[in-house]
Every structure is written in structure tokens, then in C-alpha cells.
Design a protein around this motif. Structure first.
Motif, PDB file in Angstrom:
ATOM      1  N   ALA A 149       3.076  -0.929  18.692  1.00 10.80           N
ATOM      2  CA  ALA A 149       1.785  -0.393  19.071  1.00 10.80           C
ATOM      3  C   ALA A 149       1.856   1.041  18.676  1.00 10.80           C
ATOM      4  O   ALA A 149       2.602   1.879  19.142  1.00 10.80           O
ATOM      5  N   PRO A 150       0.933   1.346  17.543  1.00  8.92           N
ATOM      6  CA  PRO A 150       1.075   2.761  16.886  1.00  8.92           C
ATOM      7  C   PRO A 150       0.282   3.532  18.033  1.00  8.92           C
ATOM      8  O   PRO A 150       0.712   5.023  17.956  1.00  8.92           O
ATOM      9  N   ASN A 151      -0.400   3.326  19.044  1.00  9.94           N
ATOM     10  CA  ASN A 151      -1.183   4.435  19.734  1.00  9.94           C
ATOM     11  C   ASN A 151      -0.575   4.424  21.119  1.00  9.94           C
ATOM     12  O   ASN A 151      -1.117   5.186  22.164  1.00  9.94           O
ATOM     13  N   VAL A 152       0.525   3.870  21.404  1.00  4.86           N
ATOM     14  CA  VAL A 152       1.301   3.955  22.599  1.00  4.86           C
ATOM     15  C   VAL A 152       2.635   4.766  22.520  1.00  4.86           C
ATOM     16  O   VAL A 152       3.541   4.439  21.848  1.00  4.86           O
ATOM     17  N   ASP A 153       2.612   5.849  23.426  1.00  7.76           N
ATOM     18  CA  ASP A 153       4.036   6.619  23.471  1.00  7.76           C
ATOM     19  C   ASP A 153       4.732   6.065  24.607  1.00  7.76           C
ATOM     20  O   ASP A 153       4.260   5.955  25.770  1.00  7.76           O
ATOM     21  N   LEU A 154       5.918   5.682  24.387  1.00  4.71           N
ATOM     22  CA  LEU A 154       6.824   5.232  25.643  1.00  4.71           C
ATOM     23  C   LEU A 154       7.452   6.435  26.089  1.00  4.71           C
ATOM     24  O   LEU A 154       8.260   7.320  25.420  1.00  4.71           O
ATOM     25  N   PHE A 155       7.694   6.543  27.569  1.00  4.88           N
ATOM     26  CA  PHE A 155       8.523   7.392  28.180  1.00  4.88           C
ATOM     27  C   PHE A 155       9.585   6.899  29.060  1.00  4.88           C
ATOM     28  O   PHE A 155       8.961   6.620  30.161  1.00  4.88           O
TER      29      PHE A 155
END
Length: 540
Positions: A149-155
Motif C-alpha cells: 500500500a503506497p500511502n501507508v507508513d509502517l512503524f
């Protein structure tokens, strides 16, 4: 050095609920920036370990009405019928969405119909599954999709400390504006600002000494929402899974209910079956009845465990239907095709939680809660097997739909102040944390377990308040760590469980009291209201 990050939506939790919601949002609103936090790795939550499957109306001989009635019957008179019906009616769409994402469910034959199994409390075969590792199949697929998913940043390795609450001029109430988050790698506390925040952090079964849950199930979302002013409900209903492997080297190893669905027998150490003495449905009775029966027999006999036996079935059937259980037991020297499995009950699922509506909305504007963290009204006094993953999926979609429909109207919150760590020091007494953690889980198991008394509950309440004083002093003076955050949250949730149990002067579902063995005629939820209730109007 702490950071200040700003997103449209902040999702806290990386199980089925959090990942499904983030994917729905990503697919529907590619222009919105989404942050998804996982306090460990993405796959370290409870979803990965779910074995049985997902309950849904998929068979032509089954019906919505049948699934609804089974759920209500299992729920001890406390299920909210509107929530049950909403969940069940949306079950086929939830399963189809998973199939569309690529989840490979077990079929009757290659290219044939999906295989459906039956579990306790269900009157039909309606549990769709991927062998006996459904959670892993669902979770791994959603993780694969979220990485793309290009607009999801995972932390990963980020754990939320507290929610940020600000006045909402538009509604004259309070709103959630983000969260303070510990980056476990840098040991800094960062500020995540967001127009909408979703809690999907799972349950609180780690409050008990023996549990089927992984270490992360420490009630973080429930505790954070309570501190932010959200009501909680029915926290006294803690489901104890009847069958977890009893072995000195095994930790949190659940033995799926599907074994009993396929004919496994519960037996005493002398080899005799006993469940028919407690319920005409025998091994297929709801979980609270089975767990209480096992607990009763163990105490009556002074036995360390009872035994779950499926060895009378064909060995190839066992290996093909339950490969995970077969391999897990084999590593401890137990061949389930030839011998019974030693099992005991263990804390498994939190039926109560943060009060929400059908869109996952809470008392705090712009805060949504889904999954095991939420109280939707679906489970009542006892969760029916395999309804939990279904609830995660259905409410993830409805919450995502509401966020999509309203996010454009939501103002960007003002920048929150940085976390103040100027007056704290490094601790050289971390033994206090481990000691308090152990003490809390032991007295919760001893005093607030499967069978309760008022005296035990009052003793537990006294103990948890003393612990909270120690934890507060420690929290105020030393740098926060992941263990300290979890201990602080567990102590809050433990108090909520105890106070809810004291309020319920009857025995119903998962709450069984020796002082009040009867059931009241009127079924009522136990609702606790925090001192800083967020749903009150305020002066701007």
C-alpha cells in the motif's frame, strides 16, 4: 531526539482489525496518509496464532437467523441483537473481501466448495478456515497487502503511551488528536498527530498468569481510551479457553476448539469422559461451560490437567485437518494420533472493552476502536467460537467507511507539545517492574479467575490499588520503557475487570460467583464511566 509526525489517520495495532481497516482506507482514499503502529513485529499479535477459523453464513442450509440465535444463546442474554445482526449480515461480504485479498481457505477438494467446520455453540457448520492456522493465513495475506500500500507508513517496534486529547470547537466536546509513541529502537517518545485515530490493540488476557495470548495482549488500547475519557463495558467477562496445552516447556499454546468440533473427547486422568454430566451438548457446549467443568474436575480430583483425545479418528484425517496442532504437540513428545493431549483452561479473550457504535466511534470525537479492544455488544456474557475474527473484519470495514465519509470535514489538529522527559532518570531497579508484573498476574489468576467470590475480588482490588501507587511513582521518576508502559496499562485494566466483577451480583456467562450463583431476570451491561468522561460539553 523526539520527532513530531503528522498523518491523516493513525492506526494503532497490527492484527486483523488494524490491518483490514488500514487496507480499506488505503484502497478507498489513496490521497490520505496513514500511519500504522505495531509494538513488535507486524505478525506478533494474537491474530497470527488464531487456529479455528471465521464464523460466517456461507452454506445454503445455514441462515443469518440461525447464526444470530446461536450467538445470542451463547451470550447469556447480554448480546445486543442489533450488533449481532449487523455482524452476521455482513459476514459473507467480509469473507469475500478476504478471498479477494488472496486468503487461501481450505476446500473440500481441489477446486471444490470451501470446507466448513463446526465449533461449540454453533448449530451448523459455518466455520471457514485455512487448515488449523486460519489466523496465520489471514494475517500473512493482510501483511503482504499492507506492505504494497503506497500511502501507508509502517512503524514496527513502536508502542503508544497515551492519546492526545484536545477541545473540538465544532462539537463543543473533546477530540482525539493523535498519540505519544515510544520508539523502542531510539528510546525517544515521538508525537504522532492525526485527524482520526483508531485503536486496534487487542485484548487484555496478559492480566492473567496463564493465557493463550502472546505477550503483547496487555490491554493497551482499553487503558489509553479509559485515561482519555471513554466509557468501558462488561470488563468482567474474560473468556478462558478450555483447552491449552499443559506441558512444563509449552508457553501459550492453544489447542483449537475445532478438534472438539471434529469429535475429540475430553477425559479425566482415568480415561472417562465427563462433559455430559455438565451439559447435554458435551464437548460442544459453549466455552464458559466447558472451562468451568474442567476447572471443577481438576479441583475435585486435585489433578494438574484433563485430557483431550482425538486418537480414535483416522491418523491421516488428523494430520490433514490439524497439521499445526499435530506438529506443535509432537515437538513436546505427544503424538495426537495415538495419545490424548494434556490440557488446562487459560485466559483467552476479553469480551468487554471500549464502548463503540456500529461505526467503531467512541465517546471521544475522532477516536475509533475496533477488534478485541472494543465493546460492540456482539459477544454478550460469552463469545461464541470464531466470531472474533469476523467482528474484526466487519467493524474494520464500517469504521473505515465512516472515516472515509467524514475525514474531509475534520480539521487538522493543532500541534501537540513534545513529551516532557526533562525530570526523569534511567532506572537501576527494573526488578520492580518484573516483580509487580508477576504479582498482578498471580492475584488476578487466584482471585479473579474462572470462579469468583466477593471476598477474593475485594482482596484483588486492594492489591491492585497498592500496585498502581507503586507504578505511578515509578512512572513519574524514570524513563518510560515498553515493560513499564504495559505494566501501567495492565494495572488499569485489572482494576476495571475487578470493579466490573464486583458490580455484577449474579452469575452469568463467563462471570461465575459463588456468592451469587443465580442469574438475575433482567440482563444489564456493566458500564464504567471515567472521571474525565469525554462526552461532556466543555467551554472553549
Amino acid at each position: 531526539m523526539s520527532k513530531h509526525l503528522s498523518y491523516d489517520i493513525l492506526v494503532i495495532g497490527s492484527g486483523a482489525a488494524g490491518l483490514a481497516l488500514a487496507l480499506h482506507l488505503s484502497q478507498q482514499r489513496p490521497e490520505n496518509r496513514i500511519a500504522l503502529l505495531s509494538k513488535q513485529r507486524l505478525q506478533d499479535g494474537s491474530t497470527w496464532f488464531a487456529q479455528g477459523g471465521i464464523a460466517a453464513v456461507l452454506d445454503q442450509f445455514d441462515s443469518v437467523e440461525s447464526h444470530v440465535q446461536d450467538t445470542i444463546n451463547a451470550g447469556g442474554g447480554l448480546c445486543h441483537e442489533d450488533a449481532v445482526r449487523f455482524t452476521v449480515e455482513n459476514s459473507p461480504a467480509a469473507i469475500q473481501w478476504l478471498i479477494d485479498q488472496g486468503v487461501d481457505f481450505t476446500r473440500e477438494s481441489e477446486g471444490g466448495e470451501y470446507h466448513l467446520t463446526k465449533e461449540g455453540g454453533h448449530s451448523h457448520r459455518r466455520i471457514i478456515h485455512s487448515a488449523d492456522a486460519t489466523g496465520r493465513a489471514v494475517h500473512s495475506t493482510l501483511i503482504e497487502r499492507i506492505h504494497a500500500a503506497p500511502n501507508v507508513d509502517l512503524f514496527e517496534h513502536h508502542i503508544a503511551l497515551d492519546l492526545i486529547r484536545q477541545p473540538n470547537p465544532r462539537t463543543k466536546r473533546f477530540r482525539c488528536a493523535g498519540a505519544y509513541v515510544l520508539n523502542k529502537s531510539s528510546e525517544s517518545v515521538d508525537v504522532f498527530g492525526a485527524r482520526a485515530v483508531v485503536l486496534a490493540t487487542g485484548g487484555a488476557s496478559k492480566a492473567y498468569l496463564y493465557t493463550s495470548n502472546p505477550d503483547g495482549a496487555s490491554g493497551d488500547g482499553i487503558a489509553m481510551a479509559w485515561r482519555a475519557g471513554c466509557r468501558v463495558a462488561n470488563m468482567e467477562f474474560n473468556q478462558f479457553h478450555p483447552t491449552c496445552l499443559y506441558h512444563p516447556e509449552a508457553k501459550s499454546l492453544l489447542v483449537t476448539e475445532a478438534l472438539r468440533g471434529e469429535g475429540a473427547h475430553l477425559k479425566l486422568p482415568n480415561g472417562k469422559r465427563f462433559m455430559k454430566r455438565f451439559d447435554k451438548r458435551a464437548e460442544l457446549a459453549p466455552r464458559d461451560i466447558v472451562a468451568r467443568a474442567i476447572d471443577h474436575e481438576m479441583k475435585r480430583l486435585g489433578a494438574d490437567c484433563v485430557f483431550l483425545d482425538i486418537s480414535h479418528k483416522d491418523p491421516e484425517f488428523i494430520k490433514s485437518h490439524f497439521p499445526t496442532v499435530y506438529q506443535n504437540c509432537l515437538q513436546y513428545g505427544i503424538d495426537i494420533t495415538r495419545e490424548p493431549i494434556p490440557v488446562v483452561p487459560a485466559a483467552h479473550y476479553t469480551c468487554g472493552g471500549v464502548m463503540v457504535d456500529s461505526d467503531g466511534k467512541t465517546d471521544l470525537d475522532q477516536l475509533y476502536v475496533i477488534g478485541e479492544t472494543a465493546f460492540t455488544g456482539l459477544h454478550g456474557a460469552n463469545r461464541m467460537a470464531s466470531n472474533s475474527l469476523l467482528e474484526c473484519l466487519v467493524y474494520a470495514r464500517s469504521a473505515a467507511n465512516h472515516i472515509v465519509a467524514t475525514i474531509d470535514e475534520v480539521e487538522v489538529p493543532r500541534k501537540a507539545p513534545a513529551w516532557d522527559a526533562s525530570r526523569v532518570t534511567d532506572s537501576d531497579e527494573d526488578v520492580v517492574i518484573s516483580h509487580n508484573w508477576d504479582e498482578l498476574r498471580r492475584f488476578m489468576w487466584d482471585y479473579v479467575g474462572i470462579v469468583r467470590t466477593r471476598k477474593r475480588l475485594e482482596r484483588a482490588l486492594h492489591r491492585v490499588k497498592l500496585l498502581q501507587d507503586e507504578i505511578l511513582e515509578y512512572y513519574a521518576n524514570y524513563k518510560v520503557t515498553s515493560d513499564l508502559i504495559e505494566l501501567r496499562n495492565l494495572a488499569v485494566v485489572a482494576q476495571l475487570i475487578i470493579e466490573s466483577a464486583l458490580d455484577r451480583k449474579e452469575s452469568r456467562g463467563l462471570h461465575y460467583s459463588l456468592d451469587y450463583p443465580g442469574q438475575r431476570e433482567l440482563a444489564m451491561d456493566t458500564i464504567l464511566v471515567p472521571p474525565n468522561f469525554a462526552n461532556q460539553a466543555h467551554v472553549v
